[in-house]
Design a protein around this motif. Structure first.
Motif, PDB file in Angstrom:
ATOM      1  N   ASN A  53      24.420  42.845  38.886  1.00 39.29           N
ATOM      2  CA  ASN A  53      25.561  43.367  38.131  1.00 39.29           C
ATOM      3  C   ASN A  53      25.622  44.884  38.263  1.00 39.29           C
ATOM      4  O   ASN A  53      24.745  45.502  38.878  1.00 39.29           O
ATOM      5  CB  ASN A  53      25.479  42.932  36.661  1.00 39.29           C
ATOM      6  CG  ASN A  53      24.195  43.372  35.999  1.00 39.29           C
ATOM      7  OD1 ASN A  53      23.816  44.531  36.043  1.00 39.29           O
ATOM      8  ND2 ASN A  53      23.494  42.420  35.393  1.00 39.29           N
ATOM      9  N   TYR A  88      34.533  46.804  35.941  1.00 40.74           N
ATOM     10  CA  TYR A  88      33.284  46.071  36.163  1.00 40.74           C
ATOM     11  C   TYR A  88      33.152  45.056  35.039  1.00 40.74           C
ATOM     12  O   TYR A  88      33.313  45.403  33.868  1.00 40.74           O
ATOM     13  CB  TYR A  88      32.068  46.988  36.061  1.00 40.74           C
ATOM     14  CG  TYR A  88      31.755  47.842  37.249  1.00 40.74           C
ATOM     15  CD1 TYR A  88      31.250  47.288  38.418  1.00 40.74           C
ATOM     16  CD2 TYR A  88      31.902  49.225  37.189  1.00 40.74           C
ATOM     17  CE1 TYR A  88      30.921  48.079  39.501  1.00 40.74           C
ATOM     18  CE2 TYR A  88      31.563  50.035  38.266  1.00 40.74           C
ATOM     19  CZ  TYR A  88      31.079  49.450  39.416  1.00 40.74           C
ATOM     20  OH  TYR A  88      30.742  50.231  40.480  1.00 40.74           O
ATOM     21  N   ASN A  89      32.822  43.830  35.350  1.00 41.70           N
ATOM     22  CA  ASN A  89      32.436  42.833  34.353  1.00 41.70           C
ATOM     23  C   ASN A  89      30.934  42.637  34.536  1.00 41.70           C
ATOM     24  O   ASN A  89      30.492  42.228  35.610  1.00 41.70           O
ATOM     25  CB  ASN A  89      33.174  41.509  34.570  1.00 41.70           C
ATOM     26  CG  ASN A  89      34.673  41.657  34.430  1.00 41.70           C
ATOM     27  OD1 ASN A  89      35.149  42.426  33.603  1.00 41.70           O
ATOM     28  ND2 ASN A  89      35.418  40.934  35.234  1.00 41.70           N
ATOM     29  N   THR A  90      30.182  42.940  33.494  1.00 43.47           N
ATOM     30  CA  THR A  90      28.727  42.849  33.588  1.00 43.47           C
ATOM     31  C   THR A  90      28.219  41.832  32.581  1.00 43.47           C
ATOM     32  O   THR A  90      28.260  42.080  31.379  1.00 43.47           O
ATOM     33  CB  THR A  90      28.079  44.235  33.365  1.00 43.47           C
ATOM     34  OG1 THR A  90      28.542  45.116  34.394  1.00 43.47           O
ATOM     35  CG2 THR A  90      26.568  44.147  33.433  1.00 43.47           C
ATOM     36  N   GLY A  91      27.808  40.689  33.085  1.00 45.18           N
ATOM     37  CA  GLY A  91      27.302  39.608  32.250  1.00 45.18           C
ATOM     38  C   GLY A  91      28.348  38.530  32.035  1.00 45.18           C
ATOM     39  O   GLY A  91      29.552  38.790  32.035  1.00 45.18           O
ATOM     40  N   GLN A  96      31.922  38.042  33.902  1.00 43.13           N
ATOM     41  CA  GLN A  96      31.370  38.035  35.256  1.00 43.13           C
ATOM     42  C   GLN A  96      31.083  36.603  35.663  1.00 43.13           C
ATOM     43  O   GLN A  96      30.390  35.868  34.950  1.00 43.13           O
ATOM     44  CB  GLN A  96      30.100  38.877  35.344  1.00 43.13           C
ATOM     45  CG  GLN A  96      29.562  38.991  36.759  1.00 43.13           C
ATOM     46  CD  GLN A  96      28.309  39.855  36.867  1.00 43.13           C
ATOM     47  OE1 GLN A  96      27.747  40.307  35.866  1.00 43.13           O
ATOM     48  NE2 GLN A  96      27.871  40.081  38.092  1.00 43.13           N
ATOM     49  N   PHE A  99      27.514  36.640  40.319  1.00 40.01           N
ATOM     50  CA  PHE A  99      26.458  37.558  39.909  1.00 40.01           C
ATOM     51  C   PHE A  99      25.916  38.360  41.082  1.00 40.01           C
ATOM     52  O   PHE A  99      24.731  38.332  41.403  1.00 40.01           O
ATOM     53  CB  PHE A  99      25.400  36.803  39.101  1.00 40.01           C
ATOM     54  CG  PHE A  99      25.985  36.338  37.801  1.00 40.01           C
ATOM     55  CD1 PHE A  99      26.040  37.182  36.712  1.00 40.01           C
ATOM     56  CD2 PHE A  99      26.579  35.095  37.704  1.00 40.01           C
ATOM     57  CE1 PHE A  99      26.638  36.787  35.529  1.00 40.01           C
ATOM     58  CE2 PHE A  99      27.184  34.680  36.526  1.00 40.01           C
ATOM     59  CZ  PHE A  99      27.216  35.535  35.437  1.00 40.01           C
ATOM     60  N   HIS A 100      26.846  39.090  41.695  1.00 36.72           N
ATOM     61  CA  HIS A 100      26.620  40.107  42.719  1.00 36.72           C
ATOM     62  C   HIS A 100      27.514  41.246  42.246  1.00 36.72           C
ATOM     63  O   HIS A 100      28.716  41.034  42.027  1.00 36.72           O
ATOM     64  CB  HIS A 100      27.071  39.578  44.085  1.00 36.72           C
ATOM     65  CG  HIS A 100      26.859  40.530  45.222  1.00 36.72           C
ATOM     66  ND1 HIS A 100      26.054  40.207  46.295  1.00 36.72           N
ATOM     67  CD2 HIS A 100      27.346  41.759  45.480  1.00 36.72           C
ATOM     68  CE1 HIS A 100      26.073  41.208  47.170  1.00 36.72           C
ATOM     69  NE2 HIS A 100      26.856  42.167  46.693  1.00 36.72           N
ATOM     70  N   ALA A 101      26.950  42.416  42.015  1.00 39.50           N
ATOM     71  CA  ALA A 101      27.730  43.538  41.479  1.00 39.50           C
ATOM     72  C   ALA A 101      29.038  43.692  42.246  1.00 39.50           C
ATOM     73  O   ALA A 101      29.054  43.597  43.479  1.00 39.50           O
ATOM     74  CB  ALA A 101      26.918  44.827  41.573  1.00 39.50           C
TER      75      ALA A 101
END
Length: 115
Positions: A53, A88-91, A96, A99-101
């Motif tokens: 992430n 950015y969606n983190t988590g 998200q 689960f690859h930044a």
């Protein structure tokens, strides 16, 4: 950084194992159109290396984190936009799903984001 996994969709696009509508590439990044666009311009910019992430990427490799933002600006300019959103969606709870930044570049529509 975690090792690319066989089930990581974005690792497969970066490697060329599955097709993506790639619009921009650098040594550190790959940018491709989102398959479910939320705006006239909706491109994902991903690092070539696998990080789960945005937070993991920024902590482990701030240079590549910055390269994503630079690539996003280049994509927007090439598509004719001087105003755009970066998301950015983190988590999972934040939306998200891969689960690859990755950085979303969105433009051409009012997204209702306050600034």
């Amino acid at each position: 950084m975690t090792s690319p996994t066989a089930d990581c969709l974005f690792c497969k696009i970066v490697a060329g194992d599955i097709p993506g509508d790639i619009v921009h590439q650098t040594e550190q990044t790959v940018a491709f159109r989102d398959i479910n666009p939320k705006a006239p311009l909706h491109v994902l910019v991903v690092p070539r290396t696998h990080y789960a992430n945005a937070a993991e990427l920024a902590s482990a490799d701030p240079t590549t984190s910055a390269a994503l933002v630079t690539a996003a600006a280049e994509v927007a300019a090439a598509e004719g936009y001087d105003a755009y959103n970066l998301v950015y969606n983190t988590g999972a709870a934040a939306g998200q799903t891969v689960f690859h930044a990755h950085l979303h570049v969105l433009a051409g529509a009012s997204l209702g984001l306050a600034g």
